[in-house]
Design an enzyme around this catalytic site. Structure first.
Site, short mmCIF file in Angstrom:
data_model
loop_
_atom_site.label_atom_id
_atom_site.label_comp_id
_atom_site.label_asym_id
_atom_site.label_seq_id
_atom_site.Cartn_x
_atom_site.Cartn_y
_atom_site.Cartn_z
N CYS A 1 43.71 -24.89 -12.59
CA CYS A 1 43.33 -23.81 -11.71
C CYS A 1 43.10 -24.36 -10.30
CB CYS A 1 42.08 -23.06 -12.17
SG CYS A 1 42.23 -22.29 -13.78
N ARG B 1 48.19 -28.85 -9.86
CA ARG B 1 47.12 -28.81 -10.84
C ARG B 1 47.54 -28.06 -12.11
NH1 ARG B 1 42.05 -29.79 -8.11
NH2 ARG B 1 40.91 -28.60 -9.66
N TRP C 1 45.29 -21.20 -14.65
CA TRP C 1 45.84 -21.80 -15.86
C TRP C 1 45.11 -21.14 -17.02
CZ3 TRP C 1 44.46 -25.07 -20.02
CH2 TRP C 1 45.52 -25.77 -20.62
N ASN D 1 37.24 -21.43 -11.42
CA ASN D 1 37.83 -22.54 -12.16
C ASN D 1 36.80 -23.02 -13.16
OD1 ASN D 1 39.26 -24.74 -13.07
ND2 ASN D 1 38.88 -25.99 -11.27
N GLY D 2 37.18 -23.11 -14.45
CA GLY D 2 36.25 -23.57 -15.46
C GLY D 2 36.19 -22.61 -16.63
N GLU E 1 53.10 -44.57 -24.07
CA GLU E 1 53.30 -43.91 -22.78
C GLU E 1 54.71 -43.34 -22.66
OE1 GLU E 1 52.96 -42.81 -18.61
OE2 GLU E 1 51.74 -42.75 -20.43
N LYS F 1 55.53 -39.43 -22.07
CA LYS F 1 56.30 -38.93 -20.93
C LYS F 1 57.48 -38.07 -21.39
CE LYS F 1 54.30 -40.37 -17.23
NZ LYS F 1 53.01 -40.23 -17.95
N GLU G 1 56.07 -34.72 -22.53
CA GLU G 1 55.58 -33.93 -21.39
C GLU G 1 56.72 -33.27 -20.61
OE1 GLU G 1 51.57 -35.88 -19.57
OE2 GLU G 1 53.38 -37.08 -19.36
N HIS H 1 55.72 -49.50 -42.17
CA HIS H 1 54.58 -48.86 -42.83
C HIS H 1 54.62 -47.34 -42.67
CE1 HIS H 1 52.58 -52.69 -43.70
NE2 HIS H 1 53.05 -53.08 -42.52
N LYS I 1 47.33 -30.72 -14.08
CA LYS I 1 47.14 -32.06 -13.53
C LYS I 1 45.72 -32.55 -13.70
CE LYS I 1 48.46 -35.68 -11.15
NZ LYS I 1 49.37 -36.66 -11.79
#
Length: 608
Positions: A2, A27, A74, A98-99, A480, A484, A487, A503, A603
């Site tokens: 947001c 964001r 968001w 926001n929150g 990572e 990526k 995402e 395994h 973000k």
């Protein structure tokens, strides 16, 4: 997540609000809106989706006014829709938020019982109703906001605009950041300095529990106890020019190619190459010789940087390291003492879980530090010592340059800790500093592999799942790489320690499964190659990221190659991060996904 912006201006603010919101797109958001005071009356325009939809709504039905608030949402409570988009307008007040208001259900039931008409699925609407009730009872706007803030549980940054109050805006923060910008005859609110960068570089950050009453002449700030307080004004280094993609197609491409420069800037703060020593300001606040362990904690890609840092601290400083996701550490009541150094990693410095974990460790008596890209952030301010990464604003949601700068700081810290603990002698420290100083040059060379990566990305884009394998510090890089790819391209991917292949994950291998293997030619190269051969024997499609020696030593295995320069083991994870980023980026570009703003992601995660 947001974004909030507010302007008490001297001319029409609607276009300026939208421009400021564009600087908050990084964001993450799925709807947007603005509200202004047009001839003293609240007017509002909202739209689902990208800001271009809001611009179209404003072009079709413009609104005037010199005072206004704007928001990128968001979705949390209630799906993305025009109805759920902010600002929320009830009676004589408009609000952006926001929150998360955790007790909103109880508050909603209360206001419904009093006859309020609830129109949305959001938690924010109840805030507008509560303030409007106070206004209807005869309270002034400032008194109304002061009355309802103690009733809100959870995290929030709020900005209010009121009917008939052309020269008034009220903001509040608890758990979510909010900044005040000072202009010439104008006053601004914003989620961060980036949103305010076109207007001013004079910034005041509200502290936890603060709320502020703003006019064009200035601002009065109150703490949680409603006592008037002074908060310092600082000069922001963020400039609006940094929000430009330049000649690159995406911010991610720009930010990947900035890595040699920003890693160099970061290292210049932490090492002295001519003296061949680590030179870290504030290191005396950490008793590396006396502490018994380091606690490393972060979220997302920052957590993976911490995993690599664990290898370095344990090898070069012989310091035991415990590592945990911040979202787990904050709740599991881990034993923490004054013999611990707790180090937290966050690009934004506002990550809610990381901040809560920091506060827990501080409460338990540990010395706390942070690696943060935003020095004015809450996490930086609440740390006993903080180490700034010099990545500059990172706009793409998927972290690239912030990640490698975090690694640069962790590496320098591990070297200095090793020297202070007597694990490293002067010559060993000097050799490691020489190696760190070479990182920007190696990063330049690594970026040159991009042309070889593009055709491999085309192949990878046809997959539905992928595996990433690595050993030692390349194991966190495998995690990572998988993160990526997920995402950016929405391809399912998993990272594994290469030794764990037998395994369980080997059951997934067939002729449709691409396997990305991170294997520089080091002391464990042969072990990793044996795992790669097991993949090849089962028809898996291998992409090997290695150096020339590794390529020559694996000629008997069918594979695609990404060849990097011969890099010292110590800095290999920083350099090998670059092809991992490029591979995910070009796969996503080929598939046509939104590289800079992947679906469902934000973000800065300022709520749980």
């Amino acid at each position: 997540m947001c974004g909030i912006v507010g302007i008490l201006g001297l001319g029409d603010v609607a276009p300026r609000l939208v421009d400021a919101l564009k600087r908050l797109e990084y964001r993450g958001y799925d709807s947007a809106g603005v509200a202004t005071l047009e001839n003293g009356k609240l007017a509002r325009r909202r739209a689902e989706g990208k800001l271009r939809n809001l611009e179209a709504a404003l072009e079709k039905t413009p609104i005037g006014g010199t005072s206004g608030i704007g928001h990128t949402r968001w979705a949390t409570h209630g799906g993305p829709s025009v109805m759920n988009a902010h600002p929320h307008l009830t009676g004589h007040v408009a609000v952006v938020h926001n929150g998360i208001i955790e007790n909103y259900l109880a508050l909603r039931d209360e206001i419904k019982a009093a006859g309020a008409d609830i129109l949305t699925e959001t938690d924010t609407e109840v805030v507008a109703h509560l303030v409007n009730e106070q206004l209807a009872s005869g309270l002034a706007p400032q008194e109304a906001v002061a009355a309802i803030l103690p009733r809100l549980n959870g995290a929030f940054a709020l900005a209010f605009l009121f009917d008939g109050a052309e020269d008034l805006m009220i903001g509040a923060r608890k758990g979510s950041p909010l900044a005040i910008g000072h202009g010439d005859g104008e006053l601004y609110f914003g989620s961060d300095a980036i949103a305010l960068s076109p207007f001013t570089d004079r910034i005041t950050y509200l502290e936890e529990g603060d709320w502020a009453v703003a006019t064009r002449a200035g601002v009065t700030i109150y703490n949680e106890s409603n006592e008037e307080v002074c908060r310092p004004e600082s000069k922001s280094s963020v400039t609006s020019s940094l929000m430009d993609k330049g000649n690159y197609r995406h911010f991610m491409a720009k930010e990947m190619h900035e890595q040699p420069e920003v890693i160099g800037h970061t290292l210049s703060r932490y090492i002295n190459p001519s003296a061949r020593k680590a030179a870290i300001e504030g290191i005396d606040l950490v008793d590396f010789a006396g502490i018994q362990r380091i606690i490393l904690s972060a979220c997302g890609t920052g957590y993976l940087a911490a995993l690599i840092g664990k290898y370095w601290f344990e090898k070069y400083a012989r310091l035991p390291v415990e590592i945990d996701f911040a979202s787990e550490l904050r709740y599991r009541e881990a034993p923490v003492s004054d013999k611990d150094f707790a180090l937290f990693i966050s690009q934004s410095g506002e990550t809610a879980d990381t901040l809560a974990a920091l506060r827990y460790c501080k409460q338990e008596g540990a010395r706390v530090g942070s690696i943060v890209n935003v020095p004015e952030s809450t996490i930086a301010r609440e740390s006993d010592v903080f180490f700034q990464t010099m990545a500059g604003p990172e706009i793409c949601v998927a972290s690239t340059k912030a990640f490698t700068c975090q690694l640069a700081v962790l590496a320098a810290l591990a070297v200095q800790a090793g020297r202070l603990r007597g694990v490293l002698n002067e010559e060993q420290e000097g050799a490691l500093i020489d190696t760190l100083a070479s990182v920007p040059g190696y990063a330049v060379q690594a970026l040159k592999c991009e042309s070889a990566i593009e055709p491999l990305a085309h192949k990878l884009s046809r997959a539905t799942s992928a595996l990433y394998l690595g050993r030692n510090t390349n194991f966190p890089l495998a995690l990572e790489g998988a993160l990526k790819l997920k995402e950016l391209s929405y391809i399912h991917a998993e990272g594994y320690a290469a030794g764990e292949l037998k395994h369980g994950p080997i059951a997934l291998i067939d002729e449709t499964m691409p396997v990305v293997v991170l294997a520089p030619y080091d002391g464990i190269f042969e072990k990793t190659v044996s795992n790669m051969q097991e993949v090849a024997a089962r028809g898996g499609k291998i992409i090997l990221i290695t150096d020339q020696k590794g390529a020559d030593a694996s000629v008997d295995t069918e594979k695609d190659l990404i060849v990097l320069p011969d890099v010292p083991d110590f800095i290999a994870p920083i350099i090998y991060a670059i092809p991992v980023q490029l591979l995910a980026y070009h796969t996503a570009v080929f598939m046509g996904t939104d590289v800079d703003q992947p679906r469902n992601l934000a973000k800065s995660v300022t709520v749980e």
